[in-house]
Enzyme design. Structure first.
Site, PDB file in Angstrom:
ATOM      1  N   HIS A 165      -2.765   7.467   6.795  1.00 16.47           N
ATOM      2  CA  HIS A 165      -1.780   8.367   6.172  1.00 16.47           C
ATOM      3  C   HIS A 165      -2.447   9.645   5.658  1.00 16.47           C
ATOM      4  CE1 HIS A 165       2.079   6.324   6.172  1.00 16.47           C
ATOM      5  NE2 HIS A 165       1.572   5.215   5.664  1.00 16.47           N
ATOM      6  N   GLN A 223       2.788  10.119   1.189  1.00 18.04           N
ATOM      7  CA  GLN A 223       4.100   9.479   1.334  1.00 18.04           C
ATOM      8  C   GLN A 223       5.054   9.852   0.204  1.00 18.04           C
ATOM      9  OE1 GLN A 223       2.284   5.346   2.124  1.00 18.04           O
ATOM     10  NE2 GLN A 223       4.214   5.295   3.229  1.00 18.04           N
ATOM     11  N   CYS A 262       5.823   0.042   7.295  1.00 21.89           N
ATOM     12  CA  CYS A 262       5.442   1.189   6.475  1.00 21.89           C
ATOM     13  C   CYS A 262       6.647   1.608   5.638  1.00 21.89           C
ATOM     14  CB  CYS A 262       5.014   2.336   7.386  1.00 21.89           C
ATOM     15  SG  CYS A 262       4.530   3.820   6.487  1.00 21.89           S
ATOM     16  N   LEU A 263       6.387   1.923   4.368  1.00 21.48           N
ATOM     17  CA  LEU A 263       7.496   2.327   3.493  1.00 21.48           C
ATOM     18  C   LEU A 263       8.129   3.638   3.955  1.00 21.48           C
ATOM     19  CD1 LEU A 263       5.962   1.391   0.011  1.00 21.48           C
ATOM     20  CD2 LEU A 263       7.634   0.099   1.361  1.00 21.48           C
ATOM     21  N   GLY A 321       0.833  -1.199   0.000  1.00 19.95           N
ATOM     22  CA  GLY A 321       0.000   0.000   0.000  1.00 19.95           C
ATOM     23  C   GLY A 321       0.863   1.243   0.000  1.00 19.95           C
ATOM     24  N   HIS A 337      -4.586   1.404   7.443  1.00 24.45           N
ATOM     25  CA  HIS A 337      -3.248   1.996   7.572  1.00 24.45           C
ATOM     26  C   HIS A 337      -3.067   3.127   6.555  1.00 24.45           C
ATOM     27  CE1 HIS A 337       1.350   1.368   7.899  1.00 24.45           C
ATOM     28  NE2 HIS A 337       1.200   2.182   6.871  1.00 24.45           N
ATOM     29  N   GLU A 338      -3.514   2.882   5.313  1.00 22.47           N
ATOM     30  CA  GLU A 338      -3.331   3.900   4.261  1.00 22.47           C
ATOM     31  C   GLU A 338      -4.250   5.106   4.469  1.00 22.47           C
ATOM     32  OE1 GLU A 338      -0.736   3.576   2.607  1.00 22.47           O
ATOM     33  OE2 GLU A 338      -0.407   1.467   3.064  1.00 22.47           O
TER      34      GLU A 338
HETATM   35 NI    NI Z   1       2.487   3.340   5.664  1.00 26.06          NI
END
Ligand code: NI
Length: 173
Positions: A141, A51, A95-96, A46, A137-138
């Site tokens: 963000h 991000q 998380c990226l 995701g 989670h997304e």
């Molecule tokens: Ni994330």
């Protein structure tokens, strides 16, 4: 398509509430392609627009994990959780924007989400399992929230210090 740079925590843009997507145009479609390419290359399941520093309410995801299964790239504009189950699930999340850090987070096991597709259609779907965790989670963000915000302060501070060190090392490289 182009790979975009992923912001690493701490970054003020990752703490900012993103704006609703107002217009679907070719630029937005290119952005969706770039986000999917960036997510798959990372690799991740995701990615939310903030991000990559784009402060719009837009996310991409694909939680298909089975070897040989067809991918299911999804693009969600202005997603909203309209229902959450009382039952919860704990997943070890990463998380990226917080590379190589993982921690258990408890969230509703099932959620119903409505969103606008890239074609401008209103969509709605009930997600469970990894998909439910990922979409929550997304969406977090888009509201300036990271999974580490669910952790105890001490653990969160430890991860933040590691990320600050990582960013210093990358800036020097
Ligand atoms: Ni994330």
């Amino acid at each position: 398509m182009a790979l975009r740079d992923i912001l690493i925590h701490p970054d003020p843009r990752l703490k900012t509430v993103a704006d609703p997507v107002a217009t679907i145009d070719d630029g937005l479609k290119r952005l969706a392609d770039d986000m999917l390419e960036t997510m798959y290359a990372a690799p991740g399941i995701g990615l939310a627009a903030p991000q990559i520093g784009v402060m719009q309410r837009m996310l991409v995801m694909d939680c298909v994990k089975e070897e040989g299964a067809a991918p299911r790239p999804m693009v969600l504009l202005n997603p909203e959780v309209t229902w959450s189950s009382e039952a919860c699930n704990v997943y070890e999340e990463g998380c990226l924007s917080v590379p190589d850090q993982y921690a258990d987070v408890e969230r509703p096991a099932e959620v119903e989400v409505t969103w606008t597709s890239l074609e401008g259609a209103e969509q709605s779907e009930r997600f469970d399992g990894l998909w439910a965790t990922c979409v929550q989670h997304e969406i977090d963000h888009l509201n300036g929230k990271l999974f580490i915000d669910y952790l105890k302060p001490l653990k969160r501070q430890m991860i933040t210090r590691k990320m600050q060190k990582l960013k210093r090392e990358r800036a020097r490289a």
